[in-house]
Write an enzyme that holds these catalytic residues in place. Sequence first.
Site, PDB file in Angstrom:
ATOM      1  N   ASP A 180      -6.764   4.487   7.632  1.00 62.07           N
ATOM      2  CA  ASP A 180      -5.847   3.821   6.716  1.00 62.07           C
ATOM      3  C   ASP A 180      -4.515   3.523   7.426  1.00 62.07           C
ATOM      4  O   ASP A 180      -3.974   4.386   8.117  1.00 62.07           O
ATOM      5  CB  ASP A 180      -5.624   4.774   5.533  1.00 62.07           C
ATOM      6  N   ASP A 226      -2.202  -2.493   9.917  1.00 63.14           N
ATOM      7  CA  ASP A 226      -1.156  -2.949   9.008  1.00 63.14           C
ATOM      8  C   ASP A 226       0.056  -3.375   9.817  1.00 63.14           C
ATOM      9  O   ASP A 226       0.885  -2.558  10.209  1.00 63.14           O
ATOM     10  CB  ASP A 226      -0.792  -1.832   8.029  1.00 63.14           C
ATOM     11  N   GLU A 241      -3.445  -6.794   6.532  1.00 59.83           N
ATOM     12  CA  GLU A 241      -2.569  -6.847   5.354  1.00 59.83           C
ATOM     13  C   GLU A 241      -1.565  -7.976   5.499  1.00 59.83           C
ATOM     14  O   GLU A 241      -0.974  -8.184   6.553  1.00 59.83           O
ATOM     15  CB  GLU A 241      -1.823  -5.519   5.155  1.00 59.83           C
ATOM     16  N   HIS A 281       3.123   1.925  -3.291  1.00 63.72           N
ATOM     17  CA  HIS A 281       2.616   3.245  -2.894  1.00 63.72           C
ATOM     18  C   HIS A 281       3.335   4.330  -3.693  1.00 63.72           C
ATOM     19  O   HIS A 281       4.498   4.175  -4.041  1.00 63.72           O
ATOM     20  CB  HIS A 281       2.860   3.485  -1.400  1.00 63.72           C
ATOM     21  N   GLY A 282       2.650   5.416  -3.912  1.00 68.93           N
ATOM     22  CA  GLY A 282       3.279   6.571  -4.571  1.00 68.93           C
ATOM     23  C   GLY A 282       3.238   6.470  -6.079  1.00 68.93           C
ATOM     24  O   GLY A 282       2.577   5.598  -6.648  1.00 68.93           O
ATOM     25  N   GLY A 312      -2.608   1.804  -5.849  1.00 70.90           N
ATOM     26  CA  GLY A 312      -3.230   1.662  -7.170  1.00 70.90           C
ATOM     27  C   GLY A 312      -3.019   2.865  -8.080  1.00 70.90           C
ATOM     28  O   GLY A 312      -3.444   2.855  -9.226  1.00 70.90           O
ATOM     29  N   ASN A 327      -7.308   1.705  -3.055  1.00 66.67           N
ATOM     30  CA  ASN A 327      -6.908   2.954  -2.425  1.00 66.67           C
ATOM     31  C   ASN A 327      -6.330   3.904  -3.458  1.00 66.67           C
ATOM     32  O   ASN A 327      -5.425   3.532  -4.219  1.00 66.67           O
ATOM     33  CB  ASN A 327      -5.859   2.682  -1.344  1.00 66.67           C
TER      34      ASN A 327
HETATM   35 ZN   LIG Z   1      -1.729   1.774   1.544  1.00 68.19          ZN
END
Ligand SMILES: [Zn+2]
Length: 287
Positions: free
Chosen positions: A80, A102, A132, A178-179, A210, A230
Amino acid sequence: MLYTRKSILDIANAENFAIPAFNISDWAMFNGVMDISEAKNAPVIIAIHPDEVAHVTTDLIPAMHARAHRSSVPVAIHWDHGGTFEQMMVAIRAGFTSVMIDASMKPFDENVALTRKVVEAAHAAGIQVEGELGTIGANDSYGESGAAEIIYTNPEDAVRFVEATGVDSLAVAIGTSHGLYPADKKPELRHDLLQEIKAAVGIPLVLHGGSSNPDAELRRAVELGVNKINISSDIKVSYHNRMREILGTDERLREPNAIQPACIAAMQVTAAEKIDLFGAAGKAALY
Ligand SMILES: [Zn+2]
């Protein structure tokens, strides 16, 4: 079985469901994710972020292969958020079956150049690549990184990016972060944009960040062509909230085999909800 050579996402794309990519940081979490995926007969992606790789080390990967080989469901082991070409070489040599490069924080041309280079090397080794485009937000400075402001993926740029790089799947920025979301911030996905991107590129799309998006929004995103979502914070919160409760009950507790099973069970409840929500339950039968 360990799913190699082909992308685990292609069938999800053809059959219109999403495979959860669960970020794991230890062996107990990994096994817990495997067990619940088998119970749900769902294909699964085991995602490991560079910070998590540093924690568990790549020595764990052969053991994951052994577990995946005797599994009844297809399993992909995914690096990832790779940041450099060198990291991607480590991933390929360590036995990851797919990688994410990424370079979304770089200018478009630099993102294309680095992603293209990774695709060439990875494809030669039979490994799929996720790129990405656009930037996913960050809700907090804890855990995975992200930008303070989301830059939405432009559909025309997405077409140029996919053609120029040859990526197998594309992470898009359509409003996730994220988070975990603070109470005053409400996640809202741009489904119109998602639909436009999917129509333009056709390949499997990926949603990062997500965790804590409303179920209905995620379900709609799957309907519109997201094939990998994810999930990191959500399962870790379930796991460690339960651990806090257990450790608070008896200070003599010290054995992991007495502490972890109930935490894993709590994590599996959350994982099972995601598997159902994404339409992945029972889909191992398609492989
Ligand atoms: Zn991510």
